[in-house]
Design an enzyme around this catalytic site. Structure first.
Site, PDB file in Angstrom:
ATOM      1  N   GLY A   9      56.562 165.356 -48.770  1.00  0.00           N
ATOM      2  CA  GLY A   9      56.508 164.531 -47.552  1.00  0.00           C
ATOM      3  C   GLY A   9      57.266 163.223 -47.705  1.00  0.00           C
ATOM      4  O   GLY A   9      57.862 162.952 -48.762  1.00  0.00           O
ATOM      5  N   TYR A 140      44.292 162.117 -35.054  1.00  0.00           N
ATOM      6  CA  TYR A 140      44.787 161.531 -36.315  1.00  0.00           C
ATOM      7  C   TYR A 140      43.978 160.289 -36.669  1.00  0.00           C
ATOM      8  O   TYR A 140      43.488 160.162 -37.786  1.00  0.00           O
ATOM      9  CB  TYR A 140      46.263 161.171 -36.147  1.00  0.00           C
ATOM     10  CG  TYR A 140      46.899 160.474 -37.310  1.00  0.00           C
ATOM     11  CD1 TYR A 140      47.236 159.117 -37.232  1.00  0.00           C
ATOM     12  CD2 TYR A 140      47.192 161.153 -38.485  1.00  0.00           C
ATOM     13  CE1 TYR A 140      47.848 158.473 -38.293  1.00  0.00           C
ATOM     14  CE2 TYR A 140      47.809 160.511 -39.558  1.00  0.00           C
ATOM     15  CZ  TYR A 140      48.135 159.169 -39.445  1.00  0.00           C
ATOM     16  OH  TYR A 140      48.745 158.529 -40.500  1.00  0.00           O
TER      17      TYR A 140
HETATM   18  C1  VAH Z   1      52.386 158.165 -37.764  1.00  0.00           C
HETATM   19  N1  VAH Z   1      53.916 157.399 -39.507  1.00  0.00           N
HETATM   20  O1  VAH Z   1      53.177 157.726 -36.958  1.00  0.00           O
HETATM   21  C2  VAH Z   1      52.524 157.712 -39.211  1.00  0.00           C
HETATM   22  C3  VAH Z   1      51.715 156.466 -39.454  1.00  0.00           C
HETATM   23  C4  VAH Z   1      51.242 154.207 -38.558  1.00  0.00           C
HETATM   24  C5  VAH Z   1      52.024 155.399 -38.402  1.00  0.00           C
HETATM   25  O2  VAH Z   1      50.367 156.745 -39.508  1.00  0.00           O
HETATM   26  O3  VAH Z   1      51.507 158.914 -37.462  1.00  0.00           O
END
Ligand code: VAH
Length: 317
Positions: A9, A140
């Protein structure tokens, strides 16, 4: 001896390189769900295929490798998680639980990242405090808040030395990010060099915290090496290097490439996520407890990104 998940990643690929250099190739075990034979991470040292949903294999690999540290990076990011929220919960939470269980059983020091995505629309947006309301509206973000609480629980209940940071958007030229809301800030550099123009999926005044990858890698290493007695917080520290809008990054690229142009086609899904996140974080706790100090601001990052990316794209061309 450090075992890392999610090594192909955006963070993992650069962290493995750095740790192999600093700790010795044989002291780093890189793992990922895929094993592209020609990838430098696969060819450059110890590498094993690992699906983080397979706790037994994770335990066996860590035990056999005689790991003393687990860095768990495998996760679905914000944008892709909104397309498949149930799978995102399963991978982000079962994967994390498995990694914490292995760390508990084998007494490993533990790191996993949280994110500015762990905050929600009711969180104070400017100078977002280290300790504040966290009611994210994305799957998320929900997995990141739950992850922070689970990691603190494993420290308080089982004595696992868990540590984490809330990463802002990360920008790098080595490996593309895997489906985040801040990915535009990486794509824009590629498009500037390849096409001389970019169609930005976020509105021009969308401010988000960001950081150049060298600062992110330094932060992980620094947090993991600080003596435990300095830590008041653990999961997870606010860290950021800059806060900028698409308009700001456009201007910084135009300073190097005056002919570069950008138009906007707002993606409602991404805009909705970005609008629910902070504009700028308060990073005092990280500075006080483990001397966090980023080195790259927007201008320095843009200069370095364009030089390194040009070399990379030219070689690949
Ligand atoms: C995202 N790059 O965009 C990641 C990260 C704060 C952004 O968690 O989900």
């Amino acid at each position: 001896r450090i075992m890392i998940t999610g090594c192909l990643g955006q963070i993992g690929s650069e962290l493995v390189d750095r740790l192999r250099r600093e700790k010795g190739v044989d002291n780093v075990l890189a793992t990922d769900i895929r094993k592209p034979e020609d990838h430098r991470i696969v060819k450059g040292g110890k590498f094993e295929v690992l699906d983080v949903l397979d706790e037994e294999r994770m335990y066996e690999l860590a035990k056999e490798f005689e790991a003393d540290t687990m860095i768990h990076l495998a996760s679905l990011l914000s944008s892709v998680a909104e397309d498949k929220p149930q799978i995102a919960w399963h991978i982000n939470m079962s994967g994390l639980m498995n990694a914490l269980e292995v760390a508990r059983k084998l007494d490993l020091q533990f790191f996993t990242p949280s994110s500015i995505g762990a905050f929600g629309p009711e969180t104070p947006k400017v100078s977002t405090p280290q300790d504040t309301l966290q009611r994210p509206k994305t799957m998320y973000g929900i997995t990141k808040v739950a992850g922070e609480l689970l990691c603190d629980y494993y420290h308080d209940k089982f004595g696992v030395d868990t540590r984490g940071v809330r990463f802002p958007g990360l920008i790098s030229y080595d490996t593309l990010p895997g489906g985040g809301t801040t990915d535009y800030a990486v794509e824009i550099y590629y498009e500037a060099l390849k096409a001389g123009k970019y169609v930005c999926p976020l509105g021009e005044d969308t401010a988000m915290d960001m950081m150049y990858m060298p600062d992110a890698i330094n932060a992980i290493i620094k947090l993991m090496e600080i003596p435990e007695d300095r830590l008041v917080h653990r999961n997870a520290f606010n860290i950021s290097a800059m806060s900028f809008t698409p308009k700001d990054i456009l201007a910084s690229i135009q300073q190097e490439m005056p002919e570069f142009t950008m138009t906007y086609e707002v993606n409602p899904k991404l805009q909705g996520i970005a609008d629910s996140w902070p504009d700028s974080l308060d990073c005092d706790a990280a500075a006080k407890e483990w001397d966090f100090k980023p080195e790259y601001g927007l201008e320095e990052m843009t200069k370095d990104m364009l030089v390194k990316l040009k070399a990379k794209l030219f070689v690949e061309a």
